[in-house]
Design a protein around this motif. Structure first.
Motif, short mmCIF file in Angstrom:
data_model
loop_
_atom_site.label_atom_id
_atom_site.label_comp_id
_atom_site.label_asym_id
_atom_site.label_seq_id
_atom_site.Cartn_x
_atom_site.Cartn_y
_atom_site.Cartn_z
N SER A 35 -9.34 12.05 5.68
CA SER A 35 -10.79 11.93 5.89
C SER A 35 -11.54 11.66 4.59
N VAL A 36 -11.02 12.19 3.46
CA VAL A 36 -11.73 11.99 2.19
C VAL A 36 -11.25 10.75 1.44
N ALA A 37 -10.23 10.10 1.99
CA ALA A 37 -9.69 8.92 1.29
C ALA A 37 -10.74 7.83 1.15
N SER A 38 -11.65 7.75 2.12
CA SER A 38 -12.68 6.71 2.06
C SER A 38 -13.81 7.08 1.11
N SER A 39 -14.07 8.38 0.93
CA SER A 39 -15.16 8.81 0.05
C SER A 39 -14.68 9.06 -1.37
N THR A 72 0.83 -1.20 0.00
CA THR A 72 0.00 0.00 0.00
C THR A 72 0.86 1.25 0.00
N ALA A 73 0.55 2.18 -0.89
CA ALA A 73 1.32 3.42 -0.97
C ALA A 73 1.03 4.30 0.24
N VAL A 74 2.01 5.12 0.59
CA VAL A 74 1.85 6.04 1.72
C VAL A 74 0.84 7.11 1.31
N LEU A 75 -0.12 7.36 2.18
CA LEU A 75 -1.14 8.36 1.88
C LEU A 75 -0.51 9.75 1.84
N PRO A 76 -0.78 10.54 0.81
CA PRO A 76 -0.19 11.88 0.71
C PRO A 76 -0.65 12.76 1.86
N ARG A 77 0.17 13.76 2.17
CA ARG A 77 -0.12 14.64 3.30
C ARG A 77 -0.47 16.06 2.85
N ALA A 113 -3.30 17.30 5.56
CA ALA A 113 -3.07 15.87 5.81
C ALA A 113 -4.31 15.23 6.43
N GLU A 114 -4.94 15.96 7.36
CA GLU A 114 -6.18 15.48 7.99
C GLU A 114 -7.30 15.36 6.97
#
Length: 302
Positions: free
Chosen positions: A57-61, A2-7, A52-53
């Motif tokens: 939070s929008v990664a799931s939507s 899994t790639a690191v989530l961008p900040r 980053a927050e």
């Protein structure tokens, strides 16, 4: 893995660009624009939230960059299949392929584009020449910079308009969103980026070329179309002399052809020339679509 989530939003966009590597450049431009619009609207709606927050939070939507890239690729395939004209039935014989061009919608839409290109070419050429003249003349005055910015903006708007025409009539995938530009940069740097972007200058080159190309396309379409229809209808009129239409004498191949046989030959030549015109229009449409893609769409992945 899994790639690191961008900040940050720019980091998200770069990861999305990387995930779309190898995709159609027009699709990449649309995806980047949509993603930035969504993320920035969410950021504006939540002013106290860090980037980053917000992205977490929008990664799931909205989805992580890799997920969004997959969605765009899948959607592109579905839309392309839905909008694609029904394929013409395969024809094994040479004559079947020659006359079958009449059932190809792309031949007819390309012919219409050739007729339309004279008008669009005049508009594009006038806009570029007038805008460049005003920009150059007012460059050293107070209003010079706003005029230059408006001129470049107009060029890009016309580029989008031409892209829609090319995609609808010629079938070449073109951008449906404006070009992506990082909003993290200060205004002066963003203005400078517009002028250092090769696509800005290639777009102006395309719009200048559209006038001579439009004249050429229009002349070819009208000349061949009128000639084929004139010969075909003239030969048919001669064949129908029994209904009160005079035969007359038809000039053909520097000779005088009389009688039903000569009229049939003239009508046959006109009919064949009409199908040749459709083949030529389809070929010109493919070549021009490739030219538009090369000059109007940013192809680099930087």
């Amino acid at each position: 893995m899994t790639a690191v989530l961008p900040r940050s939003i720019p980091e998200y966009l770069e990861q999305l660009r990387a995930a779309l590597r190898g995709a159609d450049p027009a699709l990449v431009q649309d995806a980047l624009y949509d993603a930035e619009e969504y993320l920035r609207s969410e950021l504006a709606a939540n002013p106290g939230m860090a980037e980053a927050e917000l992205i977490a939070s929008v990664a799931s939507s909205y989805g992580a960059p890799e997920e969004v890239a997959d969605i765009y690729r899948d959607t592109e395939v579905k839309v392309t299949r839905a909008l694609r004209a029904p394929p013409a039935p395969p024809r094994a014989s040479t004559s079947g392929r020659f006359f079958g061009v009449a059932s190809d919608p792309r031949a007819w839409t390309a012919l219409f584009y050739m007729l339309l290109s004279l008008a669009t070419g005049i508009v594009y050429f006038t806009a570029v020449v007038t805008g460049a003249s005003l920009s150059g003349g007012l460059a050293l005055t107070i209003i010079g910079i706003p005029v230059v910015i408006l001129f470049v903006g107009l060029v890009r708007v016309l580029s989008l308009v031409e892209g829609r025409i090319v995609e609808v009539l010629l079938g070449e995938r073109m951008p449906r969103r404006p070009v992506y530009a990082s909003r993290e940069l200060p205004w002066l740097e963003r203005i400078a980026a517009m002028f250092t972007d090769p696509r800005t200058w290639s777009t102006m080159l395309y719009q200048l070329l559209m006038l001579p190309l439009g004249v050429l396309y229009f002349t070819v379409a009208v000349t061949l179309g009128a000639l084929s229809l004139g010969l075909g209808l003239g030969g048919l009129a001669a064949l129908l002399q029994g209904f009160g239409l005079p035969m007359g004498e038809l000039e053909f191949n520097d000779g005088v052809i009389n009688g039903p046989g000569g009229a049939a030959i003239v009508m046959l030549v006109g009919t064949l020339l009409f199908f040749v015109t459709l083949h030529l229009a389809r070929g010109i449409g493919r070549l021009h679509g490739a030219l538009a893609k090369q000059l109007l769409v940013k192809t680099s992945q930087q």
